[in-house]
Design an enzyme around this catalytic site. Structure first.
Site, short mmCIF file in Angstrom:
data_model
loop_
_atom_site.label_atom_id
_atom_site.label_comp_id
_atom_site.label_asym_id
_atom_site.label_seq_id
_atom_site.Cartn_x
_atom_site.Cartn_y
_atom_site.Cartn_z
N ASN A 138 0.95 3.49 6.98
CA ASN A 138 1.60 2.51 7.57
C ASN A 138 0.66 1.82 8.64
O ASN A 138 1.14 1.36 9.55
CB ASN A 138 3.14 3.30 8.27
CG ASN A 138 4.24 3.45 7.71
OD1 ASN A 138 4.31 3.30 6.46
ND2 ASN A 138 4.67 4.86 8.28
N ARG A 143 -7.51 -2.83 10.54
CA ARG A 143 -6.88 -1.35 11.65
C ARG A 143 -7.63 -0.12 10.87
O ARG A 143 -8.16 0.89 12.50
CB ARG A 143 -5.45 -2.05 11.88
CG ARG A 143 -5.63 -2.78 12.09
CD ARG A 143 -3.66 -2.69 13.84
NE ARG A 143 -2.74 -2.14 12.49
CZ ARG A 143 -1.51 -2.72 12.06
NH1 ARG A 143 -1.47 -4.24 11.96
NH2 ARG A 143 -0.81 -2.31 10.88
N ARG A 202 -0.43 8.16 15.08
CA ARG A 202 -1.46 9.32 14.12
C ARG A 202 -2.50 10.24 14.20
O ARG A 202 -3.07 10.99 14.03
CB ARG A 202 -2.11 8.18 13.27
CG ARG A 202 -1.14 7.43 12.29
CD ARG A 202 -2.24 5.80 11.30
NE ARG A 202 -0.96 5.53 11.28
CZ ARG A 202 -0.93 4.17 11.76
NH1 ARG A 202 -1.04 3.82 13.54
NH2 ARG A 202 0.06 3.44 11.42
N LYS A 246 1.31 10.37 -1.55
CA LYS A 246 0.95 9.77 -2.04
C LYS A 246 -0.70 9.39 -0.95
O LYS A 246 -1.78 9.23 -1.85
CB LYS A 246 1.56 8.20 -0.97
CG LYS A 246 0.29 6.71 -1.04
CD LYS A 246 -0.57 6.60 0.36
CE LYS A 246 -0.76 5.34 0.02
NZ LYS A 246 -1.68 4.93 1.41
N PRO A 263 -1.97 7.84 -7.57
CA PRO A 263 -1.20 7.38 -5.78
C PRO A 263 -0.04 6.25 -6.16
O PRO A 263 -0.90 5.26 -6.06
CB PRO A 263 -2.30 7.04 -4.71
CG PRO A 263 -3.57 7.81 -5.45
CD PRO A 263 -3.87 8.11 -6.79
N ASP A 265 1.70 3.48 -3.79
CA ASP A 265 2.42 3.16 -2.91
C ASP A 265 3.52 2.10 -2.73
O ASP A 265 3.77 1.45 -4.17
CB ASP A 265 1.34 2.93 -1.38
CG ASP A 265 0.36 1.75 -1.75
OD1 ASP A 265 0.34 1.02 -3.41
OD2 ASP A 265 -0.26 1.29 -1.50
N HIS A 267 2.53 -1.48 -3.37
CA HIS A 267 1.81 -1.63 -3.93
C HIS A 267 2.15 -1.51 -5.20
O HIS A 267 2.27 -2.42 -6.66
CB HIS A 267 0.38 -1.95 -4.23
CG HIS A 267 -0.02 -2.61 -2.73
ND1 HIS A 267 0.56 -4.70 -2.23
CD2 HIS A 267 -0.09 -2.47 -0.87
CE1 HIS A 267 0.30 -4.68 -0.51
NE2 HIS A 267 -0.48 -3.54 -0.38
#
Length: 307
Positions: A138, A143, A202, A246, A263, A265, A267
């Site tokens: 997320n 970042r 996280r 993922k 993977p 996600d 997208h």
């Protein structure tokens, strides 16, 4: 420019299916960056990038040649290149053969491999990759890069980076970069030692994983992952705090180099729904579908329209 007697050998190769900028922006790695001066520069010798991986760091300069080839210089000896960077960049795999295998009737995938020319699936350090993709959840690439660099600066040891002796414009301010910190270094900082790194919730995942990977037992777990099949590695990873399907697949693909890992996600869900409503043809690309996934993911990132 450093004195003649102190010059570090530069190793150079002519490569196909290699573009360090495309690799940097493909979403699989977060510690490659261009060397910038003000808004950026490209010297007559080519674009220059810093790649840091574990306790290794190198400057990489690339300049396009004819017929899709790239002249690539590494600020290291041929021995260091052979011992580490050749494998790291997966340079012994024939990516042209993979691209040739794509169904010419598949318009989306054909466009994706054209757009993503130069991508290679890196062989990254397992501990570093686990932490990187725990941070990625997320999150966005800017970042993620910022948080990981801050983590390295706080707990990683400084390692030297050789300059290109023939290119004074390619430089680092102090000639050093920070290595990725060990699990022990993160653990010694305590739970509050991750404050201020932009990790948010996280930070709990990072600290728990540092506990998991510390000491002999932690090393044995990492070694077991390295030796495991894709299915067994996936099962082991999914037992750990903060790791979902993922993230586990990203670790399998980008660290354990199970190139059949795929993977999915947000997208990729959009791509599969729009272009493969009856399912992606995994049987056609058995054993390397994860490489094609990376072309597809990168293509999606580069498109302004909604796929």
């Amino acid at each position: 420019m450093m004195p003649k007697e102190m010059e570090i050998p530069m190793y150079e190769r002519i490569l196909t299916d290699f573009d360090i900028r495309t690799i940097m922006n493909s979403g699989q790695v977060f510690r490659i960056r261009p060397l910038l001066r003000d808004s950026g520069f490209t010297t007559t010798a080519g674009e220059t990038f810093l790649a840091a991986a574990g306790s290794h760091a190198v400057l990489i300069r690339q300049k396009p040649e004819a017929e899709g080839r790239m002249r690539v210089s590494f600020s290291c000896t041929e021995e260091e290149f052979s011992d580490f960077w050749n494998s790291y960049f997966d340079l012994d795999r024939d990516y042209e053969a993979i691209r040739r295998s794509v169904d010419p009737e598949d318009a989306f995938l054909t466009s994706a491999i054209r757009c993503g020319y130069g991508i290679r699936i890196l062989r990254q350090d397992l501990w570093e990759t686990i932490i990187s993709f725990l941070v990625s959840q997320n999150n966005n690439i800017t970042r993620i890069r910022r948080s990981l660099e801050a983590l390295c600066e706080r707990y990683g040891e400084k390692i030297p980076v050789n300059a290109f002796s023939d290119d004074p414009d390619a430089f680092l301010p102090d000639g050093n970069v920070h290595a990725f910190p060990s699990p022990e270094a993160v653990l010694e900082g305590g739970p509050d030692g991750l404050d201020g790194l932009g990790l948010g919730y996280r930070d709990k995942y990072i600290y728990r994983m540092a506990q998991r990977c510390t000491g002999q037992e932690g090393q044995e777990w990492l070694d077991l992952l390295q030796k495991s099949s894709y299915e067994d590695a996936l099962a082991l990873l999914l037992k750990e705090y903060g790791i979902g399907k993922k993230v586990a697949d990203c670790i399998c693909l980008f660290a354990l180099h199970h190139v059949d890992a795929f993977p999915i996600d947000t997208h990729m869900k959009q791509i599969l729904a729009a272009f493969y409503p009856e399912g992606f043809p995994f049987s056609r690309y058995e054993g390397y579908a994860g490489i094609l996934q990376q072309y597809m993911f990168y293509y999606k990132l580069t498109q302004r329209r909604t796929l």
